[in-house]
Motif scaffolding. Structure first.
Motif, short mmCIF file in Angstrom:
data_model
loop_
_atom_site.label_atom_id
_atom_site.label_comp_id
_atom_site.label_asym_id
_atom_site.label_seq_id
_atom_site.Cartn_x
_atom_site.Cartn_y
_atom_site.Cartn_z
N GLN A 40 0.87 -1.18 0.00
CA GLN A 40 0.00 0.00 0.00
C GLN A 40 0.90 1.23 0.00
O GLN A 40 1.67 1.44 0.95
N ALA A 41 0.83 2.02 -1.07
CA ALA A 41 1.62 3.26 -1.13
C ALA A 41 1.02 4.25 -0.13
O ALA A 41 -0.19 4.49 -0.12
N LEU A 42 1.87 4.81 0.72
CA LEU A 42 1.39 5.72 1.75
C LEU A 42 1.71 7.18 1.45
O LEU A 42 1.16 8.07 2.08
N GLY A 43 2.62 7.41 0.51
CA GLY A 43 3.02 8.77 0.19
C GLY A 43 4.52 8.92 0.38
O GLY A 43 5.24 7.94 0.52
N GLY A 44 4.98 10.14 0.36
CA GLY A 44 6.41 10.33 0.47
C GLY A 44 6.79 11.73 0.85
O GLY A 44 5.96 12.55 1.27
N SER A 45 8.06 12.00 0.68
CA SER A 45 8.66 13.26 1.06
C SER A 45 9.94 13.41 0.26
O SER A 45 10.23 12.59 -0.62
N ALA A 46 10.73 14.40 0.59
CA ALA A 46 12.07 14.56 0.03
C ALA A 46 12.99 14.97 1.17
O ALA A 46 12.55 15.61 2.14
N THR A 47 14.25 14.61 1.05
CA THR A 47 15.19 14.94 2.11
C THR A 47 15.44 16.44 2.17
O THR A 47 15.49 17.12 1.14
N ASP A 48 15.60 16.94 3.38
CA ASP A 48 15.87 18.37 3.58
C ASP A 48 17.37 18.62 3.56
O ASP A 48 18.16 17.73 3.22
N ALA A 49 17.79 19.81 3.94
CA ALA A 49 19.20 20.19 3.92
C ALA A 49 20.05 19.32 4.84
O ALA A 49 21.26 19.18 4.63
N ASP A 50 19.43 18.70 5.85
CA ASP A 50 20.14 17.78 6.74
C ASP A 50 20.03 16.33 6.27
O ASP A 50 20.41 15.41 7.00
N GLY A 51 19.46 16.10 5.08
CA GLY A 51 19.32 14.76 4.53
C GLY A 51 18.21 13.96 5.18
O GLY A 51 18.12 12.75 5.01
N ARG A 52 17.32 14.63 5.91
CA ARG A 52 16.25 13.94 6.65
C ARG A 52 14.89 14.14 6.02
O ARG A 52 14.61 15.18 5.44
N CYS A 53 14.04 13.14 6.17
CA CYS A 53 12.62 13.23 5.81
C CYS A 53 11.87 13.34 7.12
O CYS A 53 11.73 12.36 7.84
N LYS A 54 11.39 14.52 7.42
CA LYS A 54 10.73 14.73 8.71
C LYS A 54 9.21 14.58 8.64
O LYS A 54 8.54 14.67 9.66
N ASP A 55 8.67 14.35 7.45
CA ASP A 55 7.22 14.30 7.33
C ASP A 55 6.73 13.06 6.58
O ASP A 55 5.78 13.12 5.81
N LEU A 56 7.35 11.92 6.84
CA LEU A 56 6.85 10.68 6.24
C LEU A 56 5.49 10.34 6.83
O LEU A 56 5.24 10.59 8.01
N PRO A 57 4.61 9.75 6.03
CA PRO A 57 3.27 9.40 6.53
C PRO A 57 3.33 8.36 7.65
O PRO A 57 4.28 7.58 7.75
N ALA A 58 2.29 8.35 8.46
CA ALA A 58 2.16 7.36 9.53
C ALA A 58 1.85 5.99 8.92
O ALA A 58 1.26 5.88 7.85
N LEU A 59 2.24 4.94 9.63
CA LEU A 59 1.97 3.58 9.18
C LEU A 59 0.60 3.12 9.69
O LEU A 59 0.21 3.45 10.80
N PRO A 60 -0.11 2.33 8.88
CA PRO A 60 -1.36 1.74 9.36
C PRO A 60 -1.10 0.79 10.53
O PRO A 60 0.00 0.24 10.66
N GLU A 61 -2.10 0.58 11.36
CA GLU A 61 -1.94 -0.24 12.56
C GLU A 61 -1.49 -1.67 12.29
O GLU A 61 -0.77 -2.24 13.09
N ASP A 62 -1.91 -2.26 11.18
CA ASP A 62 -1.61 -3.67 10.93
C ASP A 62 -0.31 -3.89 10.14
O ASP A 62 -0.05 -4.99 9.66
N THR A 63 0.53 -2.89 10.04
CA THR A 63 1.76 -2.98 9.24
C THR A 63 2.73 -4.00 9.82
O THR A 63 3.03 -3.99 11.02
N THR A 64 3.24 -4.88 8.95
CA THR A 64 4.27 -5.84 9.35
C THR A 64 5.56 -5.64 8.55
O THR A 64 6.62 -6.07 8.99
N HIS A 65 5.45 -5.01 7.36
CA HIS A 65 6.61 -4.77 6.51
C HIS A 65 6.52 -3.36 5.94
O HIS A 65 5.44 -2.88 5.61
N VAL A 66 7.68 -2.75 5.79
CA VAL A 66 7.77 -1.38 5.27
C VAL A 66 8.79 -1.36 4.14
O VAL A 66 9.78 -2.09 4.19
N ARG A 67 8.52 -0.53 3.14
CA ARG A 67 9.47 -0.33 2.06
C ARG A 67 9.72 1.16 1.88
O ARG A 67 8.77 1.94 1.78
N LEU A 68 10.98 1.54 1.87
CA LEU A 68 11.39 2.90 1.55
C LEU A 68 12.03 2.87 0.17
O LEU A 68 12.96 2.09 -0.08
#
Length: 131
Positions: A40-68
Motif C-alpha cells: 500500500q503506497a502511503l506517500g512520500g517526502s524529500a530529504t531536507d538540507a540535513d538529509g532527513r525526511c521529517k514528514d513521512l506518513p504514519a503507518l497503518p496499525e496492521d503494518t508488518t513490513h515497510v518499504r522505503l
C-alpha cells in the motif's frame, strides 16, 4: 509518533562520497500487512538540507513490513552537472548513478520506532537500523 498499536519510521541520507547529507532526494513509503499482502503506497517526502525526511506518513496499525524507495539518480545527475562546471568530465560522464533507485524493505513490530539511514555514494550504498 508510534503508539502501542503502530510502528513508526524515519530516515536520512548521508552522501559518503562527500561526507555530507544528500538534500532533495525523493523518498516514497509503502507498507503491507503480512508477507503475502499487497503493498500500500502511503506517500512520500524529500530529504531536507540535513538529509532527513521529517514528514513521512504514519503507518497503518496492521503494518508488518515497510518499504522505503529512494530515487537517487536525480540527486547524482544534479551533483554531477554541478561538478562538471568546475572540473573535466570523469569516466562515468552522464551515467548519474550505478544504482538509480534504492529500495529498502524491512519488518516492523507495533510500538517500535525504526530509523533507517542510507549511506550513499555513486557506486554503492549501505543501510542499517539506527536509533
Amino acid at each position: 509518533m508510534s503508539t502501542s498499536a503502530t510502528a513508526s519510521v524515519s530516515t536520512h541520507i548521508l552522501d559518503t562520497s562527500v561526507g555530507r547529507p544528500a538534500e532533495g532526494v525523493p523518498v516514497q513509503l509503502a507498507a503491507r500487512a503480512g508477507r503475502q499482502a499487497d503493498w500500500q503506497a502511503l506517500g512520500g517526502s524529500a530529504t531536507d538540507a540535513d538529509g532527513r525526511c521529517k514528514d513521512l506518513p504514519a503507518l497503518p496499525e496492521d503494518t508488518t513490513h515497510v518499504r522505503l524507495d529512494f530515487a537517487v539518480e536525480p540527486y547524482f545527475l544534479k551533483k554531477q552537472a554541478d561538478a562538471q562546471q568546475d572540473a573535466p568530465a570523469n569516466r562515468d560522464s552522464g551515467a548519474g548513478a550505478f544504482f538509480p533507485e534504492v529500495a529498502i524493505t524491512f519488518a516492523v513490530v507495533p510500538g517500535e520506532h525504526y530509523h533507517v539511514p542510507l549511506l550513499l555514494n555513486p557506486f554503492g550504498y549501505s543501510v542499517y537500523r539506527g536509533s
